[in-house]
Design a protein around this motif. Structure first.
Motif, mmCIF file in Angstrom:
data_model
loop_
_atom_site.group_PDB
_atom_site.id
_atom_site.type_symbol
_atom_site.label_atom_id
_atom_site.label_comp_id
_atom_site.label_asym_id
_atom_site.label_seq_id
_atom_site.Cartn_x
_atom_site.Cartn_y
_atom_site.Cartn_z
ATOM 1 N N SER A 91 -9.347 -2.444 6.739
ATOM 2 C CA SER A 91 -10.029 -2.680 5.474
ATOM 3 C C SER A 91 -9.437 -3.898 4.776
ATOM 4 O O SER A 91 -8.219 -4.139 4.814
ATOM 5 C CB SER A 91 -9.878 -1.451 4.579
ATOM 6 O OG SER A 91 -10.264 -1.741 3.254
ATOM 7 N N ALA A 129 -5.734 2.111 3.020
ATOM 8 C CA ALA A 129 -5.890 0.895 3.813
ATOM 9 C C ALA A 129 -4.602 0.520 4.531
ATOM 10 O O ALA A 129 -4.629 -0.170 5.556
ATOM 11 C CB ALA A 129 -6.341 -0.254 2.915
ATOM 12 N N VAL A 146 -9.022 -4.100 1.795
ATOM 13 C CA VAL A 146 -8.173 -3.593 0.707
ATOM 14 C C VAL A 146 -6.699 -3.691 1.067
ATOM 15 O O VAL A 146 -5.831 -3.763 0.193
ATOM 16 C CB VAL A 146 -8.573 -2.138 0.366
ATOM 17 C CG1 VAL A 146 -7.674 -1.548 -0.716
ATOM 18 C CG2 VAL A 146 -10.029 -2.078 -0.068
ATOM 19 N N ARG A 182 -6.647 3.317 -2.460
ATOM 20 C CA ARG A 182 -6.165 1.993 -2.078
ATOM 21 C C ARG A 182 -5.073 2.102 -1.010
ATOM 22 O O ARG A 182 -4.980 1.258 -0.113
ATOM 23 C CB ARG A 182 -5.635 1.267 -3.322
ATOM 24 C CG ARG A 182 -5.887 -0.224 -3.283
ATOM 25 C CD ARG A 182 -5.676 -0.873 -4.617
ATOM 26 N NE ARG A 182 -4.292 -1.059 -4.968
ATOM 27 C CZ ARG A 182 -3.807 -2.152 -5.563
ATOM 28 N NH1 ARG A 182 -4.611 -3.154 -5.845
ATOM 29 N NH2 ARG A 182 -2.543 -2.241 -5.889
ATOM 30 N N ARG A 225 0.833 -1.206 0.000
ATOM 31 C CA ARG A 225 0.000 0.000 0.000
ATOM 32 C C ARG A 225 0.875 1.267 0.000
ATOM 33 O O ARG A 225 0.505 2.280 -0.593
ATOM 34 C CB ARG A 225 -0.925 0.000 1.218
ATOM 35 C CG ARG A 225 -1.854 -1.214 1.334
ATOM 36 C CD ARG A 225 -2.948 -1.239 0.256
ATOM 37 N NE ARG A 225 -2.491 -1.593 -1.062
ATOM 38 C CZ ARG A 225 -2.259 -2.845 -1.479
ATOM 39 N NH1 ARG A 225 -2.440 -3.864 -0.659
ATOM 40 N NH2 ARG A 225 -1.862 -3.076 -2.712
ATOM 41 N N ALA A 259 -4.965 -6.443 -0.753
ATOM 42 C CA ALA A 259 -4.971 -6.502 -2.217
ATOM 43 C C ALA A 259 -3.563 -6.798 -2.729
ATOM 44 O O ALA A 259 -2.565 -6.398 -2.126
ATOM 45 C CB ALA A 259 -5.478 -5.183 -2.795
#
Length: 345
Positions: A288, A222, A290, A219, A149, A293
């Protein structure tokens, strides 16, 4: 430990050379802010060495030598080098991270252009996400998801820079817009550099970059909750200040040819206040999904280098190759100059 005089030099360099980071750094705890100032000062020096010098290949090769000296424990006698060497030693900074930055600057020295948005992300990973990964190391964060992230945030920031500087870059003969976008719009890249025009097509490309950056800003949020609590306001601050440039571009109808998108002091103060409020909220908010991801493909190598925490002693084959190309370019230039002098005499 970074010597106080060297740290003050770095602080002054950032105060004048990187207003957005200087503002956001005020919200970082001193134990992170001080090495972060040293990190950004060295990165700022590296970027300016290449961006502002006529002999760009020579500048990159000098930076290679300075980085080699840092990792050998014998930095050059300059405040940014000594400060960077201290943080490399204190935090065991994986060499792959500053090497990635060096590779991105080498691409600039080659005046490399990028066929697709993925290529632009490759470049952004090196000149921006590498710095984000190094910031994570300074915060003691080596978790792969948080690093991914942070790299999202770095790419978003660089895409914002590119969107803001389309006109200025064109006048310098540089293009960071994906070439396939220009091709689709029927715009010749060299003509764009000769006479940049704020056409609807170019504005649409700027908008696409801003939208992609915004997706990555969202994004990246998160990952902020995975950082130490004391570090969250500073990172949120950087995220909001840079995203604010994109908002300014939107109000300018994405015309980054006729004028430069700027934000003011009071806007920055507002974003910093928002960062403090949001950081407090993350204490009680659940994480989250996310956060988990998958990393962008273009930043995976940075996540791997920082998460594993294994000091790298050798450079990648790709970086060795581009440095060899620049070395050959330097030798060719010297031979050309020697031939010219011989012809004169």
């Amino acid at each position: 430990m970074i010597a106080p005089a060297d740290l003050e030099h770095c602080r002054e360099a950032i105060r004048h050379g990187s207003l957005s980071f200087h503002a956001a750094s005020k919200l970082l705890p001193a134990k992170v802010r001080d090495p972060a100032l040293a990190l950004y000062a060295f990165c700022r020096l590296a970027d300016d060495e290449v961006d502002l010098k006529a002999e760009k290949a020579e500048a990159v090769l000098r930076l290679r030598d300075r980085l080699d000296a840092v990792y050998a424990g014998r930095p050059q006698n300059a405040a940014p080098d000594r400060a960077f060497a201290a943080l490399v030693d204190d935090f065991e900074m994986p060499r792959a991270l500053p090497d990635a930055l060096l590779e991105g600057l080498a691409w600039d020295a080659e005046a490399r252009r990028y066929k697709t948005l993925s290529g632009v992300r490759d470049y952004s990973a090196r000149v921006a996400s590498a710095v984000g990964a190094m910031m994570c190391v300074l915060m003691g964060v080596r978790d792969a998801d948080a690093l991914a992230r942070a790299c999202d945030l770095g790419v978003a920031m660089q895409l914002t820079n590119i969107a803001r500087d389309v006109g200025e870059d064109a006048l310098e003969g540089r293009i960071y817009l994906p070439l396939d976008w220009l091709e689709e719009a029927g715009i010749d890249p060299d003509a764009h550099c000769t006479d940049p025009d704020a056409s609807e097509a170019v504005r649409a490309m700027v908008r696409r970059l801003v939208m992609e950056a915004n997706r990555l800003y969202m994004r990246s949020e998160a990952g902020v909750g995975a950082l130490p609590l004391s570090c969250r306001p500073g990172i949120y601050g950087a995220r909001f200040i840079y995203a604010g440039i994109g908002s300014r571009l939107r109000s300018m109808k994405y015309d980054s040819i006729s004028a430069r998108a700027r934000t003011n002091k009071w806007q920055k103060i507002g974003w910093l206040g928002q960062s403090l409020l949001l950081s407090g909220a993350t204490v009680v908010m659940p994480r989250s999904a996310v956060l988990y991801a998958r990393p962008l493909e273009e930043v995976q190598f940075l996540v791997d280098a920082a998460a594993r925490g294994v000091p790298q002693t050798t450079r990648s084959d790709a970086l060795i190759s581009v440095l060899a190309t620049l070395e050959q370019h330097r030798q060719d230039q010297r031979a050309h100059l020697t031939g010219q002098r011989a012809g004169v005499t």
